[in-house]
Scaffold this active site. Structure first.
Site, PDB file in Angstrom:
ATOM      1  N   ARG A 142      11.768  -5.597   5.193  1.00 42.62           N
ATOM      2  CA  ARG A 142      11.598  -4.140   5.090  1.00 42.62           C
ATOM      3  C   ARG A 142      12.552  -3.421   6.052  1.00 42.62           C
ATOM      4  NH1 ARG A 142       5.890  -1.617   5.604  1.00 42.62           N
ATOM      5  NH2 ARG A 142       5.708  -3.048   7.344  1.00 42.62           N
ATOM      6  N   ARG A 192     -10.057   1.398   8.002  1.00 42.15           N
ATOM      7  CA  ARG A 192      -9.540   0.074   8.327  1.00 42.15           C
ATOM      8  C   ARG A 192     -10.584  -0.790   9.015  1.00 42.15           C
ATOM      9  NH1 ARG A 192      -3.788   0.644   8.314  1.00 42.15           N
ATOM     10  NH2 ARG A 192      -2.770  -1.274   8.923  1.00 42.15           N
ATOM     11  N   ARG A 243      11.033  -2.124  11.570  1.00 36.47           N
ATOM     12  CA  ARG A 243       9.886  -1.689  12.369  1.00 36.47           C
ATOM     13  C   ARG A 243       9.591  -2.706  13.464  1.00 36.47           C
ATOM     14  NH1 ARG A 243       5.137   0.199   8.256  1.00 36.47           N
ATOM     15  NH2 ARG A 243       3.883  -1.031   9.675  1.00 36.47           N
ATOM     16  N   ARG A 284      -1.124  -8.648  13.133  1.00 41.62           N
ATOM     17  CA  ARG A 284      -1.637  -7.678  12.144  1.00 41.62           C
ATOM     18  C   ARG A 284      -2.467  -8.387  11.069  1.00 41.62           C
ATOM     19  NH1 ARG A 284       3.866  -5.581  10.497  1.00 41.62           N
ATOM     20  NH2 ARG A 284       2.860  -4.250   8.962  1.00 41.62           N
ATOM     21  N   LYS A 301       0.834  -1.216   0.000  1.00 41.37           N
ATOM     22  CA  LYS A 301       0.000   0.000   0.000  1.00 41.37           C
ATOM     23  C   LYS A 301       0.868   1.265   0.000  1.00 41.37           C
ATOM     24  CE  LYS A 301      -2.090  -1.192   3.838  1.00 41.37           C
ATOM     25  NZ  LYS A 301      -1.425  -2.493   4.074  1.00 41.37           N
TER      26      LYS A 301
HETATM   27  P1  AP5 Z   1       4.762  -1.567   1.938  1.00 37.28           P
HETATM   28  O1  AP5 Z   1       4.491  -0.746   0.725  1.00 37.28           O
HETATM   29  O2  AP5 Z   1       5.357  -0.865   3.117  1.00 37.28           O
HETATM   30  O3  AP5 Z   1       3.465  -2.386   2.332  1.00 37.28           O
HETATM   31  P2  AP5 Z   1       2.192  -1.890   3.148  1.00 37.28           P
HETATM   32  O4  AP5 Z   1       1.011  -2.617   2.600  1.00 37.28           O
HETATM   33  O5  AP5 Z   1       2.121  -0.393   3.203  1.00 37.28           O
HETATM   34  O6  AP5 Z   1       2.582  -2.511   4.533  1.00 37.28           O
HETATM   35  P3  AP5 Z   1       2.451  -1.924   6.007  1.00 37.28           P
HETATM   36  O7  AP5 Z   1       3.124  -2.949   6.853  1.00 37.28           O
HETATM   37  O8  AP5 Z   1       2.964  -0.526   6.131  1.00 37.28           O
HETATM   38  O9  AP5 Z   1       0.917  -1.944   6.161  1.00 37.28           O
HETATM   39  P4  AP5 Z   1       0.104  -2.021   7.458  1.00 37.28           P
HETATM   40  O10 AP5 Z   1      -1.278  -1.849   6.952  1.00 37.28           O
HETATM   41  O11 AP5 Z   1       0.364  -3.219   8.287  1.00 37.28           O
HETATM   42  O12 AP5 Z   1       0.725  -0.832   8.310  1.00 37.28           O
HETATM   43  P5  AP5 Z   1       0.400   0.729   8.427  1.00 37.28           P
HETATM   44  O13 AP5 Z   1       1.679   1.438   8.335  1.00 37.28           O
HETATM   45  O14 AP5 Z   1      -0.719   1.149   7.563  1.00 37.28           O
HETATM   46  O15 AP5 Z   1       5.717  -2.782   1.486  1.00 37.28           O
HETATM   47  C1  AP5 Z   1       6.270  -3.671   2.448  1.00 37.28           C
HETATM   48  C2  AP5 Z   1       7.696  -4.069   1.990  1.00 37.28           C
HETATM   49  O16 AP5 Z   1       7.611  -4.760   0.744  1.00 37.28           O
HETATM   50  C3  AP5 Z   1       8.627  -2.864   1.749  1.00 37.28           C
HETATM   51  O17 AP5 Z   1       9.914  -3.207   2.146  1.00 37.28           O
HETATM   52  C4  AP5 Z   1       8.575  -2.655   0.213  1.00 37.28           C
HETATM   53  O18 AP5 Z   1       9.779  -2.108  -0.282  1.00 37.28           O
HETATM   54  C5  AP5 Z   1       8.352  -4.074  -0.295  1.00 37.28           C
HETATM   55  N1  AP5 Z   1       7.507  -4.130  -1.487  1.00 37.28           N
HETATM   56  C6  AP5 Z   1       6.341  -3.445  -1.698  1.00 37.28           C
HETATM   57  N2  AP5 Z   1       5.813  -3.770  -2.907  1.00 37.28           N
HETATM   58  C7  AP5 Z   1       6.665  -4.694  -3.447  1.00 37.28           C
HETATM   59  C8  AP5 Z   1       6.671  -5.429  -4.687  1.00 37.28           C
HETATM   60  N3  AP5 Z   1       5.679  -5.295  -5.584  1.00 37.28           N
HETATM   61  N4  AP5 Z   1       7.693  -6.294  -4.898  1.00 37.28           N
HETATM   62  C9  AP5 Z   1       8.680  -6.440  -3.993  1.00 37.28           C
HETATM   63  N5  AP5 Z   1       8.726  -5.770  -2.811  1.00 37.28           N
HETATM   64  C10 AP5 Z   1       7.738  -4.908  -2.551  1.00 37.28           C
HETATM   65  O19 AP5 Z   1      -0.163   0.772   9.938  1.00 37.28           O
HETATM   66  C11 AP5 Z   1       0.684   0.432  11.016  1.00 37.28           C
HETATM   67  C12 AP5 Z   1      -0.129   0.412  12.300  1.00 37.28           C
HETATM   68  O20 AP5 Z   1      -0.699   1.712  12.554  1.00 37.28           O
HETATM   69  C13 AP5 Z   1      -1.335  -0.540  12.321  1.00 37.28           C
HETATM   70  O21 AP5 Z   1      -0.973  -1.882  12.634  1.00 37.28           O
HETATM   71  C14 AP5 Z   1      -2.193   0.113  13.424  1.00 37.28           C
HETATM   72  O22 AP5 Z   1      -1.684  -0.161  14.701  1.00 37.28           O
HETATM   73  C15 AP5 Z   1      -2.009   1.603  13.149  1.00 37.28           C
HETATM   74  N6  AP5 Z   1      -3.017   2.131  12.204  1.00 37.28           N
HETATM   75  C16 AP5 Z   1      -2.775   2.641  10.969  1.00 37.28           C
HETATM   76  N7  AP5 Z   1      -3.919   3.032  10.391  1.00 37.28           N
HETATM   77  C17 AP5 Z   1      -4.918   2.753  11.266  1.00 37.28           C
HETATM   78  C18 AP5 Z   1      -6.337   2.926  11.233  1.00 37.28           C
HETATM   79  N8  AP5 Z   1      -6.966   3.431  10.177  1.00 37.28           N
HETATM   80  N9  AP5 Z   1      -7.040   2.532  12.328  1.00 37.28           N
HETATM   81  C19 AP5 Z   1      -6.431   2.013  13.411  1.00 37.28           C
HETATM   82  N10 AP5 Z   1      -5.091   1.827  13.514  1.00 37.28           N
HETATM   83  C20 AP5 Z   1      -4.339   2.192  12.443  1.00 37.28           C
END
Ligand code: AP5
Length: 223
Positions: free
Chosen positions: A129, A90, A162, A173, A15
């Site tokens: 990552r 979410r 992280r 998660r 994402k």
């Molecule tokens: P990346 O692009 O970082 O993937 P992502 O889907 O963004 O993964 P996240 O782990 O950031 O998502 P998440 O939803 O768990 O966490 P968030 O930060 O939103 O890619 C991951 C890795 O793969 C990277 O190293 C990248 O380089 C690599 N990659 C990507 N695409 C690739 C490809 N095509 N090929 C090869 N490699 C690739 O949220 C974190 C925390 O915040 C949550 O757990 C929660 O506690 C809180 N939070 C956030 N939003 C809310 C909400 N709305 N409500 C409540 N709590 C929330």
């Protein structure tokens, strides 16, 4: 016309990576609740202290904490600006909240893009990552490595893993995603806004798939 997207998908589906590239390419604002929360945690602000434990455990922070942040950010962007929401909504309540806020602003989203990614590959993506401790730029040790191991190409900052990318936190998660976040799929399907994209491919291939599917949807709407 300004494009407004919600980007959904399991942790590690890409994402953040996709949102950054698409936002730059299409001239859109990128709003990531994960980045906002991690920024607050790094600065030691009141919000950061409040959410640190929950985020690091891989659980969702309470809805109220994010409602104000999202409402303020969307109001600041104004009704003319396009945006990509990454990580929000979410759960169903957040989806309803977003719909109500956008209605007040007289706008709506164009599509909710769900990045489909096989569960068995998520661990590899997430455990590899690395994030810059200074500028938050993201890398992957295999797929997007920095030029110098452990150092950010952009600012030279130290790279770290992280806290919520440890295997047992990834499992939490993923459970939260399957139990809570996936409920939104029907919400957006019912509104004919859901687009599923296969996110198993190179970063550029997935960008192209997202753009193609949004383009196809726009054409269908005009027919
Ligand atoms: P990346 O692009 O970082 O993937 P992502 O889907 O963004 O993964 P996240 O782990 O950031 O998502 P998440 O939803 O768990 O966490 P968030 O930060 O939103 O890619 C991951 C890795 O793969 C990277 O190293 C990248 O380089 C690599 N990659 C990507 N695409 C690739 C490809 N095509 N090929 C090869 N490699 C690739 O949220 C974190 C925390 O915040 C949550 O757990 C929660 O506690 C809180 N939070 C956030 N939003 C809310 C909400 N709305 N409500 C409540 N709590 C929330």
């Amino acid at each position: 016309m300004a494009l407004r997207l919600v980007l959904m998908g399991p942790p590690g589906s890409g994402k953040g990576t996709q949102a950054k590239i698409l936002a730059e390419r299409e001239g859109l604002a990128h709003l990531s609740t994960g980045d906002i929360l991690r920024g607050a945690m790094a600065s030691g602000s009141e919000l950061g202290l409040k959410v640190k434990e929950v985020v690091e455990a891989g659980q969702l922070v309470s809805d109220d904490v994010l409602y104000g942040v999202i409402e303020e950010s969307l109001k600041k962007l104004g009704p003319k600006m396009g945006f990509i929401l990454d990580g929000f909504p979410r759960n169903l309540r957040q989806a309803e909240f977003l719909e109500a806020i956008l209605e007040k602003l007289g706008i709506g989203i164009d599509a909710a893009v769900l990045l489909d990614f096989p569960e068995e590959s998520l661990i590899k993506r997430l455990s590899g990552r690395r994030v810059c401790s200074r500028c938050a730029k993201e890398y992957h040790i295999d797929f997007l490595p920095p030029k110098i191991e452990g150092r950010c190409d952009r600012c030279g900052g130290e790279l770290y893993r992280r806290e919520d990318d440890e295997p047992e936190k990834i499992a939490t998660r993923l459970r939260v995603y399957n139990d809570v976040t996936l409920q939104m799929v029907d919400f957006y399907r019912d509104r004919s806004l859901l687009i599923r994209v296969d996110a198993d491919g190179s970063i550029q291939d997935v960008v192209q798939r997202v753009l193609d599917s949004i383009g196809n949807r726009a054409k269908e709407k005009r027919l």
